[in-house]
Design a protein around this motif. Structure first.
Motif, PDB file in Angstrom:
ATOM      1  N   GLU A  55       0.878  -1.494   0.208  1.00 23.22           N
ATOM      2  CA  GLU A  55       0.060   0.028  -0.021  1.00 23.22           C
ATOM      3  C   GLU A  55       0.632   1.086   0.002  1.00 23.22           C
ATOM      4  O   GLU A  55       0.191   2.391  -0.283  1.00 23.22           O
ATOM      5  CB  GLU A  55      -0.930  -0.086   1.189  1.00 23.22           C
ATOM      6  N   PHE A  56       2.033   1.025   0.437  1.00 28.57           N
ATOM      7  CA  PHE A  56       2.831   2.391   0.584  1.00 28.57           C
ATOM      8  C   PHE A  56       2.915   3.222  -0.821  1.00 28.57           C
ATOM      9  O   PHE A  56       2.916   2.566  -1.702  1.00 28.57           O
ATOM     10  CB  PHE A  56       4.373   2.095   1.228  1.00 28.57           C
ATOM     11  N   ASP A  57       3.211   4.471  -0.825  1.00 22.86           N
ATOM     12  CA  ASP A  57       3.356   5.221  -1.862  1.00 22.86           C
ATOM     13  C   ASP A  57       2.145   5.310  -3.001  1.00 22.86           C
ATOM     14  O   ASP A  57       2.194   5.568  -3.888  1.00 22.86           O
ATOM     15  CB  ASP A  57       4.621   5.093  -2.597  1.00 22.86           C
ATOM     16  N   ASN A 113      -4.290   3.215   4.580  1.00 25.85           N
ATOM     17  CA  ASN A 113      -4.127   4.185   5.243  1.00 25.85           C
ATOM     18  C   ASN A 113      -4.217   3.968   7.234  1.00 25.85           C
ATOM     19  O   ASN A 113      -5.555   3.856   7.148  1.00 25.85           O
ATOM     20  CB  ASN A 113      -4.795   5.721   4.925  1.00 25.85           C
ATOM     21  N   LYS A 149       4.681   4.196  13.217  1.00 29.36           N
ATOM     22  CA  LYS A 149       4.572   3.155  12.082  1.00 29.36           C
ATOM     23  C   LYS A 149       4.280   4.201  10.983  1.00 29.36           C
ATOM     24  O   LYS A 149       3.411   4.999  10.965  1.00 29.36           O
ATOM     25  CB  LYS A 149       3.709   1.875  12.035  1.00 29.36           C
ATOM     26  N   PRO A 150       4.745   3.809   9.619  1.00 26.63           N
ATOM     27  CA  PRO A 150       4.374   4.986   8.431  1.00 26.63           C
ATOM     28  C   PRO A 150       2.892   4.608   8.531  1.00 26.63           C
ATOM     29  O   PRO A 150       2.276   3.497   8.547  1.00 26.63           O
ATOM     30  CB  PRO A 150       5.110   4.033   7.358  1.00 26.63           C
ATOM     31  N   ASP A 185       1.011   4.271   5.533  1.00 27.79           N
ATOM     32  CA  ASP A 185       0.770   3.390   4.752  1.00 27.79           C
ATOM     33  C   ASP A 185       1.676   2.168   4.573  1.00 27.79           C
ATOM     34  O   ASP A 185       1.853   1.673   3.634  1.00 27.79           O
ATOM     35  CB  ASP A 185       0.756   3.974   3.293  1.00 27.79           C
ATOM     36  N   GLY A 186       2.402   2.038   5.671  1.00 30.28           N
ATOM     37  CA  GLY A 186       3.608   0.968   5.678  1.00 30.28           C
ATOM     38  C   GLY A 186       3.065  -0.293   5.568  1.00 30.28           C
ATOM     39  O   GLY A 186       1.605  -0.806   6.077  1.00 30.28           O
ATOM     40  N   ASP A 244       9.964  -0.444   8.802  1.00 32.47           N
ATOM     41  CA  ASP A 244       9.991   1.089   9.407  1.00 32.47           C
ATOM     42  C   ASP A 244       9.164   1.372  10.457  1.00 32.47           C
ATOM     43  O   ASP A 244       9.075   2.343  10.828  1.00 32.47           O
ATOM     44  CB  ASP A 244       9.726   2.150   8.200  1.00 32.47           C
ATOM     45  N   SER A 245       8.691   0.194  11.178  1.00 29.94           N
ATOM     46  CA  SER A 245       7.914   0.479  12.386  1.00 29.94           C
ATOM     47  C   SER A 245       8.875   0.350  13.825  1.00 29.94           C
ATOM     48  O   SER A 245       9.767  -0.462  13.669  1.00 29.94           O
ATOM     49  CB  SER A 245       6.825  -0.395  12.784  1.00 29.94           C
ATOM     50  N   GLY A 258       8.494  11.857   5.890  1.00 28.87           N
ATOM     51  CA  GLY A 258       7.241  11.118   5.804  1.00 28.87           C
ATOM     52  C   GLY A 258       6.144  11.178   6.877  1.00 28.87           C
ATOM     53  O   GLY A 258       6.499  11.744   7.910  1.00 28.87           O
ATOM     54  N   TYR A 285       3.624   9.634   9.837  1.00 30.07           N
ATOM     55  CA  TYR A 285       3.778   8.378  10.874  1.00 30.07           C
ATOM     56  C   TYR A 285       2.351   8.543  11.623  1.00 30.07           C
ATOM     57  O   TYR A 285       2.094   9.777  11.936  1.00 30.07           O
ATOM     58  CB  TYR A 285       5.087   8.498  11.351  1.00 30.07           C
TER      59      TYR A 285
END
Length: 325
Positions: free
Chosen positions: A91-93, A123, A156-157, A159-160, A165-166, A183, A185
């Motif tokens: 889902e990211f980006d 999201n 966490k992002p 949309d990670g 990256d969490s 970014g 978070y």
């Protein structure tokens, strides 16, 4: 009927850069499991997109994506030649959402949730807002900012995917280091409990629970690392069906396969909704004898037929191994 399967990581989404090992491994697992499901049906002409470094690794009709290719242009070209399209993407980006929008705009049949559902489920903050509005117990989530609060927090992002990256923060220094990160978070309380995932099918406000799975993690360097999933770990699904019904009603745009991640302690907390194939999907056929691809195709014309041929737990290792438990 022609089906295009595009798993983003193995299918050329990283054709101009280094392949990320962890995502490539997970993507390969899902791609191979889906192809196995489709081949068992013996009713479709299947085409896949495949990164040039993975050429000859899969014995189906493959379109090799090389560094000089524009992967989006290749996807559009192949979608136009297909009747049905099954994207598997992070889902990211906005990757998954954009792929779904492309398929819909070209008038082809999308075998996953539409872009409108991905825009919410992809999201984490929008997902929380939706579930909270519908009084569904979910992990409290807010946008991360520079307002420090003592305690243990998960950052966490927005949309990670997975644990990438969490990070868990426990003091002001950790917090201030995260403030400088680029970014968007979200911040959530770091809840302890059993990590469960639900493998489901959805259609127009209805939900069917296929199996409930146990997720196993290691926690090192302030991060969780998925080590394996026991697919079909829980035999009694009755405790989860009401929750699935509530999620289906809250987000009626969900369609096809989706995974629901939970944290269970004295309550059952919804952590996130994954509007796509998940790693748990890989073990479903071996655990239950249910062909998820067949069930998803049945959704096009009616209700899915979910009749387990057998009932056993199967462990999917994070390192691309599966075995019956």
């Amino acid at each position: 009927m022609k089906i295009l399967v595009f798993e983003y990581i193995t299918g050329g989404g990283f054709n101009k850069q280094e392949l990320p090992d962890s995502l490539t491994g997970e993507g390969s697992l899902m791609l191979n499991a889906l192809l196995d499901n489709l081949i068992r049906l013996n009713s479709f002409e299947v085409t896949i997109m495949l990164d040039w470094r993975l050429a000859n690794s899969i014995e189906v009709n493959s379109v090799i994506i090389r560094p000089e290719h524009d992967v989006t242009e290749e996807f559009v070209r192949l979608v136009k030649q297909s009747d049905l399209v099954w994207p598997i993407a992070p889902e990211f980006d906005g990757i998954l959402q954009n792929l779904c929008q492309t398929v819909e705009s070209l008038g082809k049949v999308l075998l996953t949730s539409p872009a409108t559902a991905v825009a919410i489920a992809g999201n984490k903050f929008k997902t929380y807002e939706l579930l909270n509005r519908h009084h569904i117990t979910s992990v409290p989530t807010r946008m991360f900012d520079d307002a420090y609060s003592p305690g243990e927090w998960m950052i966490k992002p927005i949309d990670g995917v997975g644990c990438s990256d969490s990070r868990v923060i426990t003091n002001r220094l950790d917090f201030e280091q995260m403030v400088t990160s680029e970014g968007q978070y979200v911040i959530q309380p770091h809840l302890q409990g059993v990590k469960t995932s639900l493998s489901c099918l959805f259609k127009q406000g209805r939900g069917w629970l296929v199996c409930a799975n146990l997720q196993r993690f290691e926690f090192t360097d302030q991060q969780y690392h998925l080590t394996g999933i026991v697919v079909n770990h829980y035999r009694d699904l009755s405790a989860y069906q009401q929750l699935i019904d509530e999620i289906a009603a809250a987000l009626p745009e969900l369609w096809g396969y989706a995974g629901i991640d939970l944290i269970e302690n004295d309550r059952t907390w919804v952590l996130e909704i994954n509007p796509r194939l998940t790693t748990s999907f890989v073990g479903i056929y071996d655990a239950l004898g249910i062909n998820i691809a067949e069930a998803v195709l049945q959704l096009m014309h009616g209700e899915p037929i979910i009749n387990p041929a057998y009932n056993r737990p199967v462990t999917v290792q994070a390192k691309q191994e599966t075995h019956a438990s």
